[in-house]
Design a protein around this motif. Structure first.
Motif, PDB file in Angstrom:
ATOM      1  N   LYS A 194       2.925  -8.102 -12.314  1.00 45.41           N
ATOM      2  CA  LYS A 194       4.199  -7.315 -12.990  1.00 45.41           C
ATOM      3  C   LYS A 194       3.749  -5.755 -13.096  1.00 45.41           C
ATOM      4  O   LYS A 194       4.912  -4.962 -12.704  1.00 45.41           O
ATOM      5  N   THR A 195       2.592  -5.386 -12.251  1.00 48.15           N
ATOM      6  CA  THR A 195       2.349  -3.739 -11.560  1.00 48.15           C
ATOM      7  C   THR A 195       3.356  -4.059 -10.254  1.00 48.15           C
ATOM      8  O   THR A 195       3.693  -2.358 -10.121  1.00 48.15           O
ATOM      9  N   TYR A 196       2.914  -4.642  -9.503  1.00 54.74           N
ATOM     10  CA  TYR A 196       4.205  -4.713  -8.130  1.00 54.74           C
ATOM     11  C   TYR A 196       5.467  -4.672  -8.264  1.00 54.74           C
ATOM     12  O   TYR A 196       6.452  -3.666  -8.232  1.00 54.74           O
ATOM     13  N   LEU A 197       6.138  -4.887  -9.062  1.00 52.29           N
ATOM     14  CA  LEU A 197       7.694  -5.058  -9.920  1.00 52.29           C
ATOM     15  C   LEU A 197       7.496  -4.079 -10.809  1.00 52.29           C
ATOM     16  O   LEU A 197       8.464  -2.765 -10.426  1.00 52.29           O
ATOM     17  N   GLU A 198       7.099  -3.401 -11.530  1.00 55.93           N
ATOM     18  CA  GLU A 198       6.492  -1.764 -11.882  1.00 55.93           C
ATOM     19  C   GLU A 198       6.964  -1.140 -11.485  1.00 55.93           C
ATOM     20  O   GLU A 198       7.579   0.325 -11.465  1.00 55.93           O
ATOM     21  N   ALA A 199       6.219  -0.902 -10.050  1.00 56.77           N
ATOM     22  CA  ALA A 199       6.083   0.190  -8.763  1.00 56.77           C
ATOM     23  C   ALA A 199       7.435  -0.021  -8.500  1.00 56.77           C
ATOM     24  O   ALA A 199       7.940   1.000  -7.914  1.00 56.77           O
TER      25      ALA A 199
ATOM     26  N   SER B 110       0.299  -1.146  -0.123  1.00 53.43           N
ATOM     27  CA  SER B 110      -0.169  -0.072   0.183  1.00 53.43           C
ATOM     28  C   SER B 110       0.566   1.331   0.035  1.00 53.43           C
ATOM     29  O   SER B 110       0.189   1.992  -0.455  1.00 53.43           O
ATOM     30  N   LYS B 111       1.685   0.882   0.782  1.00 51.87           N
ATOM     31  CA  LYS B 111       2.905   2.123   1.378  1.00 51.87           C
ATOM     32  C   LYS B 111       3.231   2.207  -0.295  1.00 51.87           C
ATOM     33  O   LYS B 111       3.494   3.459  -0.764  1.00 51.87           O
ATOM     34  N   LEU B 112       3.828   1.282  -1.448  1.00 52.95           N
ATOM     35  CA  LEU B 112       4.689   1.638  -2.593  1.00 52.95           C
ATOM     36  C   LEU B 112       3.690   2.114  -3.512  1.00 52.95           C
ATOM     37  O   LEU B 112       4.139   2.972  -3.972  1.00 52.95           O
TER      38      LEU B 112
END
Length: 466
Positions: free
Chosen positions: A215-220, A201-203
C-alpha cells in the motif's frame, strides 16, 4: 527512371503527389513518443561532430556495422570519432534496401543540404561539411528541432526523474512543447530483485514517503504520477514482453511484496500476479487523470548475454519475440472497461504476425465516447520501415478506421530522426493515391486531403489535447 530521393520519392502516382505536396508535407510534427534526452534540449547543446549526433547510442546503425564485420572498437569502443564514421561510411553501401539507407540520406539532405551518396569515397567531405555546420548556432539541439517543424515532443521518463530539464525548457519559453511521459517499467521489474530493491530505496528518498508494505509502495509511486501530471505529463508508456492479467488477492500481493523487500526469489506465478496488479493500478491512475496510456509489446531483449555483459542493455541485441498476446490483452482491457476505468489506449506490437490481432482487438473496446479511443499504434522499431508501415496501415484499414489514426512516432534517441515522419507521410499518401488511381477509392481530393492532414497531424493534436 526516377532520381534517387527526389521530390517525388516514394510517390508513384499523380494523386499521391498531390496528397503529399499539397496536404502532408508542410504540417507540423507531433512526436508523441520518443527517447530524446531532455537534458540536451534544456542545455540547447551543440554536438562536436557528425559521429556524436549520428552514431552515439544508435543501435540500428551498430547492428548494421556488426553485420558488416566491423570490430566493436569502431562501434562502441575507443576508436576516434572520425574512425567510427569511416566505418559507418564503409557500411552504408551494404545497407541498400534496409531503411537505414533511406534514413541516412534523408537526414543528410534535410538537415545539412548534403546530396552526396555516403560511401568511403565521400566520407571525409561529408564529415567535415556536416561537422562544421554542427558548430554553428543554427545547428544547436533546439534549432535542429525547429528546423523540422516539430510542434511537440513526448519524451520517455522514469518516475524517479526530477523533471528539472522539462521545467527549464518550459521556463525558457522554447517554441516546441517538450513533455514527459511516465514509464514505470523499473518499478515492476521483479526479474532483478536487487535492482528493484535499489529502486524502492530511491523512490523512498525522492517521494519522501515511507515504504514498508505494498500500500505504501503504491502511495509513493502515485505521488510521482501526480508530480508528473503537475509538470505537464498526460501520457504513460510501458514496454512489455506481453500483457499480464492474472487473478490475485490483496493478501497475495502483500505477501509477494514482502518477499521483494526481503529479496526472496519469486515463483513465476507470483511474478505474474505482481505485474498484473501493478498494471491495473497504473491504468487506474491514468484513467483518473484522463491520460493516454501506451503499451509497446513483443520485444525479446538482451539476447546476446556475452555482449550484454560487455556493453550493457540497449546496445543492439534486442529482437522480435513471438509471445502469445491476445488472451491476456483481452482480459486486461476487459477488466478496465468493466469498471469504467479504461483510458485512451495505444497498442504497439513488434511482431508483425500480431498486426491483425491487435488491430481487431482495439475494436472490441471502442465505446463511442471518443473517436479513435483505442488505437492500433504506428509501426514500431523493427517495423518502422516501408513494408512494416504499409502492413500496419493495411491492417488498421481492414480492421478499423484509418481516418482516425493518430499517425507516426520516431521512437528515437536521435535529434536527426525527424525525416521518419516525412517517410511515413510519403508512404501514406502513396498508399491512398494508388487506391484512387486503381479505382478503389473515389477521386475526392478535398476529403482525401483532409484525411491525410488528420492522420499526419490533427488527429494526434486532438487525441493528446495538445
Amino acid at each position: 527512371m526516377k532520381n534517387f530521393l527526389d521530390q517525388d520519392f516514394l510517390l508513384e502516382t499523380t494523386t499521391a503527389k498531390i496528397l503529399y505536396h499539397s496536404f502532408a508535407s508542410q504540417l507540423p510534427i507531433i512526436d508523441y513518443h520518443c527517447h530524446l534526452p531532455p537534458n540536451q534540449i534544456a542545455e540547447d547543446s551543440n554536438f562536436k561532430n557528425l559521429t556524436q549526433i549520428w552514431l552515439y547510442g544508435d543501435h540500428y546503425k551498430w547492428r548494421a556495422m556488426r553485420a558488416n564485420g566491423i570490430a566493436e572498437k569502431y562501434i562502441t569502443g575507443d576508436a576516434s570519432d572520425f574512425e567510427k564514421f569511416e566505418k559507418w561510411a564503409e557500411t552504408v553501401p551494404y545497407t541498400l534496401r534496409n531503411p537505414l539507407y533511406h534514413w541516412t540520406h534523408l537526414e543528410l539532405q534535410r538537415y545539412f543540404d548534403v546530396y552526396d551518396i555516403l560511401s568511403p569515397a565521400t566520407a571525409k567531405k561529408i564529415y567535415d561539411e556536416c561537422t562544421a555546420k554542427l558548430q554553428t548556432p543554427e545547428y544547436s539541439v533546439r534549432r535542429l528541432i525547429q528546423k523540422m517543424n516539430v510542434e511537440s515532443i513526448g519524451t520517455t521518463d522514469d518516475p524517479l526523474d526530477d523533471l528539472l530539464s522539462h521545467q527549464k525548457i518550459k521556463t525558457d519559453g522554447f517554441s516546441t512543447k517538450v513533455l514527459p511521459s511516465f514509464r514505470p517499467d523499473k518499478a515492476m521489474n521483479v526479474e532483478d530483485l536487487e535492482q528493484l530493491q535499489a529502486y524502492i530505496s530511491k523512490l523512498k528518498e525522492v517521494s519522501g514517503l515511507p515504504i514498508h508494505n505494498f500500500k505504501t509502495y503504491l502511495e509513493a509511486l502515485k505521488s510521482r504520477h501526480d508530480f508528473f501530471a503537475e509538470n505537464g505529463c498526460t501520457v504513460s508508456d510501458h514496454g512489455l514482453e506481453h500483457f499480464y492479467c492474472e487473478e490475485y488477492s490483496d493478501s497475495e500481493i502483500e505477501l509477494i511484496f514482502q518477499k521483494i523487500l526481503a529479496c526472496y526469489s519469486l515463483s513465476n506465478s507470483e511474478a505474474l500476479k505482481f505485474k498484473s496488479c501493478m498494471l491495473i493500478n497504473l491504468a487506474h491512475w491514468d484513467h483518473e487523470k484522463g491520460w493516454v496510456q501506451q503499451y509497446h509489446v513483443g520485444a525479446l531483449r538482451n539476447n546476446n548475454s556475452r555482449l550484454l555483459n560487455q556493453l550493457g542493455p540497449d546496445t543492439g541485441f534486442d529482437s522480435i519475440g513471438d509471445f502469445s498476446q491476445a488472451k491476456n490483452l483481452s482480459k486486461f482491457l476487459n477488466k478496465l472497461d468493466s469498471s469504467n476505468k479504461l483510458a485512451k489506449t495505444i497498442l504497439y506490437n513488434l511482431n508483425p504476425a500480431d498486426n491483425e490481432m491487435l488491430a481487431a482487438m482495439t475494436g472490441n473496446f471502442n465505446d463511442g465516447s471518443v473517436a479513435g479511443k483505442m488505437q492500433f499504434g504506428a509501426a514500431w522499431w523493427f517495423l518502422d520501415q516501408k513494408l512494416g508501415m504499409i502492413n500496419q496501415l493495411n491492417a488498421l484499414s481492414n480492421m478499423g478506421l484509418l481516418g482516425r489514426f493518430v499517425g507516426m512516432i520516431t521512437d528515437s534517441r536521435s535529434f536527426l530522426s525527424y525525416p521518419r515522419h516525412e517517410y511515413f507521410r510519403r508512404i501514406l499518401c502513396n498508399l491512398i493515391g494508388n487506391d484512387v488511381e486503381n479505382g478503389e477509392l473515389p477521386h475526392d481530393i478535398e476529403w482525401l486531403g483532409k484525411m491525410v492532414e488528420n492522420i499526419c497531424y490533427f488527429n494526434a493534436k486532438k487525441y493528446f489535447n495538445s
